[in-house]
Write an enzyme that holds these catalytic residues in place. Sequence first.
Site, PDB file in Angstrom:
ATOM      1  N   ASP A  26       0.825  -1.209   0.000  1.00 17.09           N
ATOM      2  CA  ASP A  26       0.000   0.000   0.000  1.00 17.09           C
ATOM      3  C   ASP A  26       0.860   1.260   0.000  1.00 17.09           C
ATOM      4  O   ASP A  26       1.948   1.286   0.568  1.00 17.09           O
ATOM      5  CB  ASP A  26      -0.906   0.033   1.235  1.00 17.09           C
ATOM      6  CG  ASP A  26      -2.037  -0.979   1.138  1.00 17.09           C
ATOM      7  OD1 ASP A  26      -2.334  -1.400   0.010  1.00 17.09           O
ATOM      8  OD2 ASP A  26      -2.611  -1.323   2.176  1.00 17.09           O
ATOM      9  N   LYS A  27       0.299   2.305  -0.607  1.00 23.20           N
ATOM     10  CA  LYS A  27       0.993   3.588  -0.681  1.00 23.20           C
ATOM     11  C   LYS A  27       0.961   4.290   0.679  1.00 23.20           C
ATOM     12  O   LYS A  27       1.947   4.877   1.127  1.00 23.20           O
ATOM     13  CB  LYS A  27       0.277   4.437  -1.740  1.00 23.20           C
ATOM     14  CG  LYS A  27       0.926   5.758  -2.079  1.00 23.20           C
ATOM     15  CD  LYS A  27       0.148   6.383  -3.232  1.00 23.20           C
ATOM     16  CE  LYS A  27       0.693   7.733  -3.622  1.00 23.20           C
ATOM     17  NZ  LYS A  27      -0.055   8.276  -4.777  1.00 23.20           N
TER      18      LYS A  27
END
Length: 388
Positions: A26-27
């Site tokens: 995930d960012k």
Amino acid sequence: MFEAVGFLAVKLGVIPSDFSYAGLKDKKAITYQAMVVRKVTPERLKNIEKEVEKKRMNVFNIRSVEDSLRLGQLKGNHFDIVIRNLKNQINDSANLRERILEAIENVKNKGFVNYYGPQRFGMGRKVHTDQIGLALLKSETVKAVKLFFTPEDLDDPVNRAKKYFLQTEDAKGTLSLMPEFKVRERALLESLHRFGVTEEGCIQAWFSFPHSMRIFYVHAYSSKIWNEAVSYRLATYGSRVVEGDLVCLDEDADNEQLPSSKVHLVTEEEESANTYAIHQVVLPVLGYNIQYPKNKLGQWYQEVLSRDGLQTCKFKIPTLKLNVPGCYRKILKHPCNLSYQLMEDHVTDVKKEGSHIDEATLSLLISFDLDASCYATVCLREIMKHDF
């Protein structure tokens, strides 16, 4: 994650496709993962540690290994999550602490529907990654490029550059507008400048992405259809296991790593005898090597493929060197090793008269493990009964 790989590639004098990893991260998180990079010695990596730290990254546990990693080559992920400023849902008069504990125990015991999470499809409003994947499956490579460069309704350098490209197809001019940190966009534009915005040129341009990125878009489409399928399955049959359902015969099988030999078609007799439970039911993720359920759901899959123009799709795209065998995914999942702790945060609120009111707000620290390709966002959505 791709930005990080792009930065490391430049510093090490290799290309992004020299990196391999077991999954995408995930960012918006502090994430840890194993990566393998070819053609680089441990000493070379150690030499750039200081530069890497300036980018808020760390490389550690550096050593030589025999083989690259491949997508899906992991048992699962561990999550530590803090949810702050907890409140009851509107019109819920229950005690907040009791409601939180009840919601957590519910998911712990009953599990959650194993949807692919929203980050699988990108956070854009206009175009999602699954639409790009559908265009690639139909060998519409120019359309896929234009979908990739479809701007959002935002006036920032990235979206201004995308808008300019769609208006002009001027890859070189767009490159001068596209910010340096947009690694994927710039790689695609450099290829388009070299090969042109034609069918053949766009095929070449997609090869500027590593295989894991090209297949990601196709998987995003398959994932969207799977999400629709599981919603239809539960709306049609609920938690009953019915004739024509597919069930997994291997309790220990990893998510999405089920061989077809471990998948069984439920018979009329087995439905009557309640032989199987809902947690054993799997649904196919689209591909060339799967069987479909033999009930209303099988018909539903065929209707969806026709709707999207894929009734003759072989799920092989030779021009892009993409093969999509498909797999099976359990419709329910349980978090493992779940633990939690409620914490009080004291917030001092200064009112106009200068008096101080000390308000306590609740935060929840929750930790759990999920199998590979399961989404913490989906597990949390089930606990919180709330989209985010």
